[in-house]
Structure formats: C-alpha cells, structure tokens
Motif scaffolding. Structure first.
Motif, PDB file in Angstrom:
ATOM      1  N   GLN A 154       0.827  -1.205   0.000  1.00  0.00           N
ATOM      2  CA  GLN A 154       0.000   0.000   0.000  1.00  0.00           C
ATOM      3  C   GLN A 154       0.861   1.255   0.000  1.00  0.00           C
ATOM      4  O   GLN A 154       0.605   2.203  -0.752  1.00  0.00           O
ATOM      5  CB  GLN A 154      -0.913   0.003   1.224  1.00  0.00           C
ATOM      6  N   ALA A 155       1.915   1.268   0.815  1.00  0.00           N
ATOM      7  CA  ALA A 155       2.815   2.422   0.846  1.00  0.00           C
ATOM      8  C   ALA A 155       3.530   2.596  -0.485  1.00  0.00           C
ATOM      9  O   ALA A 155       3.712   3.722  -0.963  1.00  0.00           O
ATOM     10  CB  ALA A 155       3.827   2.260   1.976  1.00  0.00           C
TER      11      ALA A 155
ATOM     12  N   ARG B 140       1.722   5.405  10.962  1.00  0.00           N
ATOM     13  CA  ARG B 140       1.494   5.176   9.533  1.00  0.00           C
ATOM     14  C   ARG B 140       2.415   6.062   8.700  1.00  0.00           C
ATOM     15  O   ARG B 140       3.006   5.605   7.709  1.00  0.00           O
ATOM     16  CB  ARG B 140       0.034   5.455   9.199  1.00  0.00           C
TER      17      ARG B 140
ATOM     18  N   GLU C 205       1.025   4.071  -3.015  1.00  0.00           N
ATOM     19  CA  GLU C 205       0.761   5.484  -2.758  1.00  0.00           C
ATOM     20  C   GLU C 205       1.918   6.358  -3.233  1.00  0.00           C
ATOM     21  O   GLU C 205       1.699   7.472  -3.721  1.00  0.00           O
ATOM     22  CB  GLU C 205       0.525   5.699  -1.265  1.00  0.00           C
ATOM     23  N   ALA C 206       3.159   5.858  -3.105  1.00  0.00           N
ATOM     24  CA  ALA C 206       4.327   6.638  -3.504  1.00  0.00           C
ATOM     25  C   ALA C 206       4.719   6.393  -4.960  1.00  0.00           C
ATOM     26  O   ALA C 206       5.568   7.118  -5.496  1.00  0.00           O
ATOM     27  CB  ALA C 206       5.502   6.310  -2.604  1.00  0.00           C
TER      28      ALA C 206
ATOM     29  N   ARG D  61       5.486   4.837   6.114  1.00  0.00           N
ATOM     30  CA  ARG D  61       5.630   5.283   4.719  1.00  0.00           C
ATOM     31  C   ARG D  61       7.047   5.796   4.470  1.00  0.00           C
ATOM     32  O   ARG D  61       7.612   5.560   3.392  1.00  0.00           O
ATOM     33  CB  ARG D  61       4.598   6.373   4.410  1.00  0.00           C
TER      34      ARG D  61
END
Length: 296
Positions: free
Chosen positions: A124-125, A210, A128-129, A214
């Motif tokens: 997920q991280a 969180r 997102e990046a 990240r």
C-alpha cells in the motif's frame, strides 16, 4: 654472610638435603654441620618462596595499563557515540495514542539483522508513492503475509548463511576493502509466526506510525538497484522462498547490514546511534535505551 659470598651462592642449591656448609671457627675450613635442611635463598627474595613483591609490582603495573586503556577508549567512544547519534523524529515516533500504527520487527541474528515487514502495508505504501521497484517486489511475494528483508555485502552474504559458515577472510575483505564492496538485498517470504520463522534470532517488536512506516518504505525502495524501473534479481536466496536483488550502496566497516536496518528505522522516526549499531546486539540495546523497544 659477606656480600661476595652471598653473590657467589645466589640461586644455587644446597649440596645436601640434610646438611648445610658452615665454617669452623677453629680450623677455618668448611665442613658440613649435622641438622635439618634449610631452604635456599633466591636472589632478591625471601627464603623458600617466589619474589612476591616483584609479582605484585608487575600486577599493579598491568592493572594500571589496562585501566588507562579502558579510560582512553571510553573517552573516545562515548563522545563519538554522542556526536554521531541520530535524534529521530518525535512527530513520527512513537505514534500518538489512538493513532493508526504498523507493527514491524527487527530480526537480530549473531552477526546480521534484517526487518520483518507486513507485505500488505508495504504494498500500500509503495502504491501510494509510486515506487515501481517496491511494487514489483511485493507482487513477486504476494502469497506471503510478511517479508523479511536484509542488506549486506554481495559476496559475504551469499557465502555465509549462518554463523557456523563464517569465513574470517571473507569478513575482513568485506569490511576493509577500500571504497567498499557491492551490496545485495535479501527478500524472504514469511508465512509462519515470527517466533516460529526465526527460532534462533532475537526479535524486537516496534509499533510505527502510519507516516513513519511510509518513510521507511520510501527508504527501502531507494535501496533497490533498478533497471528500466524494475528491481534487478541477483539469484536464489538462502532459505525458504527468497531472492537476492542488486542493491544501492557500498558495504564497508562504516556501512554494515545493521547500519542499514538502523537507517530504515531512523527514517521512520526512531532515534539511533550508528556507533552502537555495528553489531546486532548493539542495535537491539540501542533501540531499547533510546526508543523504548523491548524484545519479547
């Protein structure tokens, strides 16, 4: 006894165990006198025992030298540790009460450490990046709930999977090659519980915010060497479902695997001390003292 006689006899044994030579007053000649034996006198010492005073002097001098070396080393290392310590980021770690968090673990072996990360949170991280390399790795190991990832010298890491296989020549070459040596990343898919997956290792559980996680994921993505935006596989791993990947950075005494693990945790906001983090147990102690982490 005159000094010249004492010097002549110094260190020599008596000629008989039951007699000792004496000088007759009448004949002025030497003849044995009956009687029990007398311990011989050694040079500069007491009859019948070693020179205790000399031994004590040597022991005191040795103790003084050892104390001086300990104080000198401590006088260098303590300021060096303080000057190189990383403060961490209180805005990232520890997470505020009630905030969402991600649990990661440090896996500390005899000479090597790595990080055990939840694969879904990592994917997920990465998404997102937009980290293509990390996305590819998490997809490659999509069947596993966790990934254990470590970094190290390309030659030594492959050749020495356990402490029993330790080769000091390879270790010294890895640590002291001028300019450092190429590095690799080792990624393992982990399905079992941490204690069962790593029965002989020390596990330190860390609860990251969180935002801190990240940051850790971003630092991890930068550790992969890429080709056309994809991670470069470098052969099968050491155990379980695992692979080696080409890595960024150069391995040396000033940049070992435990420094890499500490660097990722520092990116997540934890305070670390590179001088203590050279060895796995030093990193464990560092996390305990400065980050409040405890091994189960």
């Amino acid at each position: 006894m005159p000094r010249r006689w004492r010097a002549a006899r110094c260190g020599r044994e008596s000629s008989s165990p039951t007699t000792r030579p004496v000088r007759s007053r009448r004949s002025r000649s030497w003849r044995p006198r009956p009687g029990g034996s007398r311990p011989t006198r050694t040079c500069g010492g007491s009859p019948g025992r070693p020179d205790l005073r000399r031994g004590l002097r040597l022991a005191r001098r040795a103790a003084a030298v050892i104390l001086f070396l300990v104080v000198a080393v401590a006088g260098i290392l303590v300021p060096a540790a303080w000057l190189t310590a990383r403060p961490g980021d209180p805005a990232l770690y520890p997470p505020a009460p009630g905030d969402e968090s991600v649990t990661v673990r440090l896996v500390a072996g005899a000479w090597h450490s790595g990080l055990l990360l939840p694969r879904e949170a990592l994917a997920q991280a990465a998404a997102e990046a937009g980290d293509g390399a990390l996305i590819a790795v998490t997809e490659r190991f999509g069947a596993y709930p966790a990934l254990e990832i470590g970094w190290g010298d390309a030659g030594f890491y492959r050749a020495v999977p356990t402490i029993q296989a330790l080769d000091w020549r390879l270790a010294l070459k890895a640590l002291f090659t001028p300019g450092g040596r190429p590095a690799v990343l080792h990624v393992v898919g982990v399905a079992a519980e941490p204690g069962a997956a790593f029965p002989g290792a020390g596990l330190v559980t860390l609860r990251l915010s969180r935002a801190g996680f990240r940051r850790l994921a971003a630092a991890l993505a930068q550790s992969f060497a890429t080709r056309d935006g994809h991670p470069v596989e470098a052969g099968p791993g050491l155990y379980g479902p695992s692979l080696f990947y080409a890595a960024q950075g150069r391995f040396s005494l000033l940049a070992v695997c435990n420094h890499w693990s500490a660097g990722l945790l520092d990116a997540a906001g934890l305070p670390t001390t590179p001088l203590l983090d050279i060895l796995p147990q030093g990193l464990v102690r560092d996390l305990s003292w400065r980050a409040g982490a405890h091994a189960p």
